[in-house]
Motif scaffolding. Structure first.
Motif: not given
Length: 603
Positions: A41-47, A49-61, A262-264, A271-275
């Motif tokens: 669960t921690e590994e999945k949560k870290a992954a 979180e990484e995807k979320r940061r990448e998505a936020e960067q892409k979203k900002a760009a 952003e929705a995804e 989903a990660a939080a729920a998981e």
């Protein structure tokens, strides 16, 4: 029984140990599984979180690029709109006419009519605008706006059914101050949401709309000196509009893509939080289950230990009870044997005492009979001697009645014989002589109703002395209390036929039968002194023998009472031992049932 109980106890202990080991193994496996699941669960949560940061960067760009394109498109659109408006005015103007270029680029107002409307006079806003956090549903938004001196709002509209998004318009004068983040209303009733903007956006809008529609409107103008190639300008404007539409479409596509990403991302984060929440809940539930199982195992172990302790205590109590019972049985047996031996010894003593008593009674009876005979002979001789002394020489005297003892009265002198009477009532029979009532033994009843016999227990006569009472008021019956006519009471001892015959013969010799006047002449003298001494000696011996017999009888009764008491004590002790044994058996049975019920409940 002890071996079976020990085997059962050992089997129960082994089963409890096996259950404890199995519970520990399950608990260890569940702990490992929970730890592995937590790590995953921690590994999945870290992954995530990484995807979320990448998505936020892409979203900002994407948002930055879209904003830049949007600004560029708005500038191009504003330039094309002002150029198109100038071209239209110049087409409609007459050749060589002077025209006003002020107001070029200002879009039409938010009405359903396409034709321009005359500019209203400046008005003073009357109310403060209502600020909101976002545009209400159905209210168009005006961005990069500025408020003209007549109170109208110039800017780029979006969300209106009458204009394209990004089209430049100028509203009719509003009824309040123009404030960013507020909903304003025009004098015709139209409502708009003024988007909040930075100082740079406000300055840009002021410069853009001030070029054509800003400031006071005047009639001054500039004379067109050069011809305007309207076709070329129209082509350029159309091309600019196409580019603007494409840019707008691309910006909208990028915005939609950004919103989708952003929705995804939000969905993935949710989903990660729920998981994670589910994993934490599963982990908490597993921890609670493990804790419950540990508590259950501890309770089962405690119950097993308590059961084992109770079984051991019950076994110890049973053994102790058996030892006590065996000791009590041995003690009771020893006491029974001692009681039997004592009883046998007492029985032997009693038989010896009875034999001695029988011999003593026989001897005393023989002595008594001999003494009675001697006493009667001496009394009759003494009486005859007294009569003969009182009689005149040569007189004829009656010897009947000689030897009859005196009556039971306090007077020592003889009393005249009363006439025969008929008893009136039946005597009252009792089992023994009442206290203070003298006893007459070896008695007989004379024809006049008097009782002749040997008295005992009287304060006026010695025990064993022969007396004749006054007539009694009832029949003479053995074992009954009789009363004389003078009120004296006597207990007539029960006697056998031989005793009654002996008493009848003895007392009939001198005082029995009918008295007659016939007599015999005394021819020999009587030595009364010697005979009286012999009678007194015989009475003493008889009293001593009777006293000895009574003492022996009392001793026999005492020994018999002691034997009965010892037998009753032994019986009570045996009954107590049996009751204790029965109570212990019931207690053991109850404990066994309780232990069996606890074992069944545990299974």
């Amino acid at each position: 029984a002890a071996a079976a109980a020990e085997e059962k106890k050992r089997a129960m202990t082994e089963a409890a140990e096996a259950r404890r080991q199995e519970a520990e193994q399950k608990r260890a496996a569940m702990t490992d599984a929970a730890e592995a699941q937590r790590k995953a669960t921690e590994e999945k949560k870290a992954a995530l979180e990484e995807k979320r940061r990448e998505a936020e960067q892409k979203k900002a760009a994407s948002l930055a690029a879209a904003e830049a394109k949007k600004k560029e498109a708005e500038q191009k659109r504003a330039t094309a709109a002002s150029a198109n408006q100038a071209e239209q005015v110049m087409k409609k103007a007459k050749p060589g006419a002077t025209i006003s270029l002020f107001g070029f680029g200002a879009p039409t107002q938010s009405t359903d009519e396409a034709s321009p409307t005359p500019t209203p006079k400046p008005i003073r806003p009357s109310v403060a605008p209502r600020q909101v956090s976002a545009a209400p549903r159905g209210v168009p938004t005006i961005s990069r706006w500025r408020q003209n001196r007549d109170g109208s709002i110039a800017g780029f509209i979006s969300g209106s059914p009458n204009f394209k998004d990004g089209e430049a318009i100028t509203t009719s004068p509003i009824t309040s101050e123009g404030v960013g983040g507020a909903v304003v209303q025009t004098s015709s009733g139209s409502r708009y949401f003024l988007e909040e903007q930075s100082a740079e956006d406000a300055k840009s809008a002021s410069g853009l709309f001030g070029l054509f529609g800003g400031g006071a409107r005047t009639s001054a103008g500039v004379k067109a000196t050069e011809p305007v190639t309207s076709v070329q300008k129209g082509a350029d404007a159309a091309k600019a509009r196409r580019k603007e539409a494409e840019a707008k479409k691309a910006a909208m596509a990028e915005a939609a893509e950004a919103r989708r990403r952003e929705a995804e991302e939000r969905k993935a984060a949710a989903a990660a939080a729920a998981e994670a929440k589910k994993a934490s809940m599963v982990e908490a539930a597993e921890a609670r289950r493990q804790e419950a199982e540990e508590k259950k195992a501890a309770a089962a172990a405690a119950a097993e230990e308590k059961k084992r302790a109770m079984t051991e205590a019950a076994e110890a109590r049973r053994q102790e009870a058996e030892q006590k019972r065996a000791a009590m049985t041995d003690a009771a047996e020893a006491q029974r044997k001692a009681t039997e031996e004592k009883k046998a010894a007492l029985e032997e003593k009693r038989r010896e005492a009875e034999q001695k008593k029988a011999a003593s009674l026989a001897a005393a009876e023989a002595k008594k009979k001999e003494a009675e005979q001697k006493r009667a002979t001496a009394a009759s001789a003494n009486q005859a001697e007294q009569v003969m002394k009182k009689a005149k020489p040569g007189a004829t005297i009656s010897l009947f009645g000689f030897g009859a003892p005196t009556q039971s009265t306090d007077e020592a002198s003889p009393t005249p014989t009363p006439k025969p009477i008929r008893p009136s009532v039946a005597p009252r029979q009792v089992s023994a002589a009442p206290r203070g009532v003298p006893t007459i033994s070896r008695w007989r009843q004379n024809r006049d109703g008097s009782i002749a016999g040997f008295i005992s227990g009287s304060p006026n006569f010695k025990d064993g002395e022969a007396i004749t009472t006054s007539p009694i008021t009832s029949e003479g019956v053995g074992g009954a209390v009789v009363q004389t006519s003078s009120g004296s009471r006597y207990f007539l001892e029960e006697q056998s036929a031989e005793d009654a015959k002996s008493a009848s013969g003895l007392f009939g010799l001198f005082g029995g039968g009918a008295r007659t006047s016939a007599g015999v002449k005394a021819t020999e003298p009587v030595t009364s002194v010697q005979k009286g001494a012999d009678a007194a000696k015989a009475r003493r011996k008889e009293a001593e023998a009777k006293k000895a017999a009574m003492a022996e009888a009392a001793e026999a009764r005492r020994r018999e009472a002691e034997e009965r008491k010892a037998a009753a004590a032994a019986a009570a002790e045996a009954k107590k031992a049996s009751m204790v044994e029965a109570a212990e058996a019931r207690r053991q049975e109850a404990e066994e049932k309780k232990a069996a019920a606890a074992a069944a409940a545990e299974e």
